[in-house]
Design a protein around this motif. Structure first.
Motif, short mmCIF file in Angstrom:
data_model
loop_
_atom_site.label_atom_id
_atom_site.label_comp_id
_atom_site.label_asym_id
_atom_site.label_seq_id
_atom_site.Cartn_x
_atom_site.Cartn_y
_atom_site.Cartn_z
N MET A 72 -49.97 -37.91 1.65
CA MET A 72 -49.48 -36.68 2.37
C MET A 72 -50.81 -35.73 3.61
N GLY A 73 -52.32 -35.78 2.81
CA GLY A 73 -53.14 -35.44 3.71
C GLY A 73 -52.74 -36.24 4.99
N ALA A 74 -52.64 -37.02 5.25
CA ALA A 74 -52.79 -37.80 6.99
C ALA A 74 -51.49 -36.55 7.51
N GLY A 128 -50.28 -41.68 7.35
CA GLY A 128 -49.54 -42.01 5.98
C GLY A 128 -48.22 -42.59 5.83
N LEU A 129 -47.63 -42.66 7.03
CA LEU A 129 -46.38 -43.18 6.77
C LEU A 129 -46.15 -44.27 5.53
N LYS A 184 -64.61 -42.31 9.93
CA LYS A 184 -64.03 -41.65 8.38
C LYS A 184 -62.12 -41.43 8.62
N GLY A 185 -62.28 -41.58 7.12
CA GLY A 185 -60.43 -41.68 6.98
C GLY A 185 -60.14 -40.27 8.12
N GLY A 186 -58.84 -40.12 8.09
CA GLY A 186 -57.76 -39.24 8.91
C GLY A 186 -58.43 -38.78 9.84
N SER A 187 -59.55 -39.01 11.14
CA SER A 187 -59.93 -38.96 11.68
C SER A 187 -58.34 -39.57 13.13
#
Length: 504
Positions: free
Chosen positions: A258-260, A321-322, A432-435
């Motif tokens: 869910m962070g994505a 994050g799907l 980094k993850g999330g960019s």
């Protein structure tokens, strides 16, 4: 800014000489003056300069730079290959140095006895844009020795050994610069991972080449520069309301990811969408409503998204994050079959499409897809290098009539017409993850606000990188987080608004 080939650049020089008119030696003086001014302004704590000059016009630039830096108070030594003849213009500049007794001329072999203190700057003026062969012999030995030194290294126009337009051969000897002072425009090799690592920080110096030539010269390669961004950006109007700035829907998130969804939603909110919705599974309801209270929640399943319901007057970004669960995959592909408006497609949505070549034609025309190199490979196949990858992306963008945002250190925007726009903002702190989730939010927001698909992609990648540059200044590349990048969006908007405001 247009990116030209080495051949086009040679023609640009010749056109300027013939039509300004200006002599070739005067043009060399312009280039040398621009370089010496930059060095004297930025290297005030370094008074010793060692200039390594080839026998062609790049070497002529180096000889002129040596003379000018000497006149500015630097201690200058030049290194040359006295066994070879200089080009006509280089010979003129070498002759001028005879009037300066304080500039010492040495051979390349003298490097072993030369005293490099910690403040000595090494200037590479060995080969320019015309190089088309692998460096060997004495020059190879010289460059290998220079690369071993810890001194600051500056290349003039192009690091010696680097081709302008293409990949160099494996195990080629290339001068590894800390700074490259290049003339008038970016070179394609500066912008690819395999070759750009040799340039260090690239500084583009204006030497006043013909504006007529560059305006008439056609190319399919461009750099996203400030003037292009300023022409795209639309400042927010005072007499407006939330309906003026569109509706964005982020289809994102799954159990444990869910962070994505949070990052992409926050990013869309911070880039100005009038109304923002997040279609996510029920397990993310409290997370999203707590972290993004300005966005509205649409339930799309329990722990994973199982239904894609998007209103027609909204712009939709899908993927962060799907997940790729069978039920998500089935529902997403069914959605693509009935949806015809442009989408922003990223991450797991791309991974689902890549499972079957038959899914690629389902992507609506004028959509923007945002693969990183591995996702691109899964979608379209592997390539030998990043130059080949861009060419494949051109073909696929034309075939599918979509925009491909190929994420890299210098992210490329490839249009359905086959044009490539290289982005030069951003830094390794984005690794980094999330960019990527943030970028999806930016693109969805800009498209919802009425920017064209091309403008959305070009402005979006520039904006993303610029915010990351602000974040790196504040937190460092190592410590900065994707959330820090979002916090810098306001500073980027303030800069854009200031630049595009009417001048009194």
């Amino acid at each position: 800014m247009k990116i030209l080939t080495a051949e086009q650049i040679r023609k640009w020089d010749r056109f300027t000489i013939e039509n300004e008119p200006v002599s070739s030696i005067q043009l060399m003086e312009r280039a040398a003056q621009a370089c010496s001014n930059w060095i004297s302004e930025n290297c005030k704590n370094h008074k010793k300069i060692a200039v390594f000059c080839g026998n062609g016009n790049n070497g002529g630039d180096g000889l002129a730079i040596a003379r000018m830096l000497y006149l500015k108070g630097f201690d200058v030594d030049i290194f040359i290959d006295s066994s070879q003849k200089f080009s006509e213009d280089a010979a003129v500049n070498f002759k001028k140095l005879r009037d300066f007794s304080g500039i010492y001329s040495k051979s390349f072999k003298d490097i072993d006895q030369y005293h490099f203190d910690s403040k000595t700057i090494i200037v590479d003026a060995l080969f320019g844009t015309g190089l088309s062969r692998k460096i060997d012999g004495e020059y190879k030995i010289l460059i290998d020795k220079l690369n071993e030194r810890n001194n600051i290294k500056i290349s003039i126009d192009v690091p010696s050994g680097l081709f302008t337009d293409s990949l160099t051969e494996n195990n080629s000897t290339i001068f590894k610069a800390d700074y490259t002072l290049s003339f008038q425009c970016w070179k394609k090799s500066f912008l690819h991972s395999e070759t750009g690592k040799y340039t260090g920080k690239v500084i583009i110096l204006d030497i006043d080449l013909s504006k007529e030539y560059i305006s008439k010269t056609k190319t399919s390669d461009f750099v996203i520069d400030d003037s292009l961004v300023e022409s795209i950006f639309k400042p927010r109007q005072e007499f407006s309301h939330k309906g003026t700035y569109g509706r964005a829907i982020l289809v994102a998130g799954s159990y444990g990811k869910m962070g994505a969804a949070v990052l992409s939603t926050k990013s869309a909110l911070r880039t100005g969408t009038g109304l923002t919705f997040t279609l996510a599974p029920q397990c993310g309801y409290e997370i999203l409503q707590t972290s993004c209270p300005e966005a509205m929640f649409i339930e799309g399943g329990t722990q994973y998204i199982e239904k894609f319901e998007v209103e027609k007057d909204s712009v939709c970004g899908i993927g962060p994050g799907l997940g790729t669960r069978p039920e998500t995959e089935k529902s997403f592909l069914q959605f693509l079959k009935r949806y015809s408006r442009p989408l922003i497609i990223d991450a797991d949505a791309l991974n689902i499409i890549s499972k079957d070549d038959k899914s690629l034609p389902l992507i609506p025309q004028n959509s923007i897809i945002t693969p990183h190199p591995k996702e691109f490979e899964r979608l379209f196949g592997s390539t030998k290098n990043s130059f080949k990858r861009v060419e494949l992306a051109r073909k696929k963008a034309k075939d599918l009539q979509i925009y491909i945002v190929l994420k890299d250190h210098h992210t490329q925007v490839i249009t359905p017409e086959g044009n490539v726009y290289y982005n030069v903002t951003g830094n390794s702190g984005l690794a980094k993850g999330g960019s990527g989730d943030i970028l999806t939010g930016i693109l969805t927001s800009f498209l919802a606000q009425g920017y064209s698909e091309k403008s959305t992609a070009v402005l979006g990648v520039w904006f993303h990188g610029k915010a990351a540059d602000y974040a790196a200044e504040k937190y460092s590349k190592e410590a900065m987080l994707p959330t820090d990048v979002i916090q810098e969006f306001g500073n980027v908007f303030e800069e854009l608004t200031r630049r595009t405001a009417p001048k009194l």
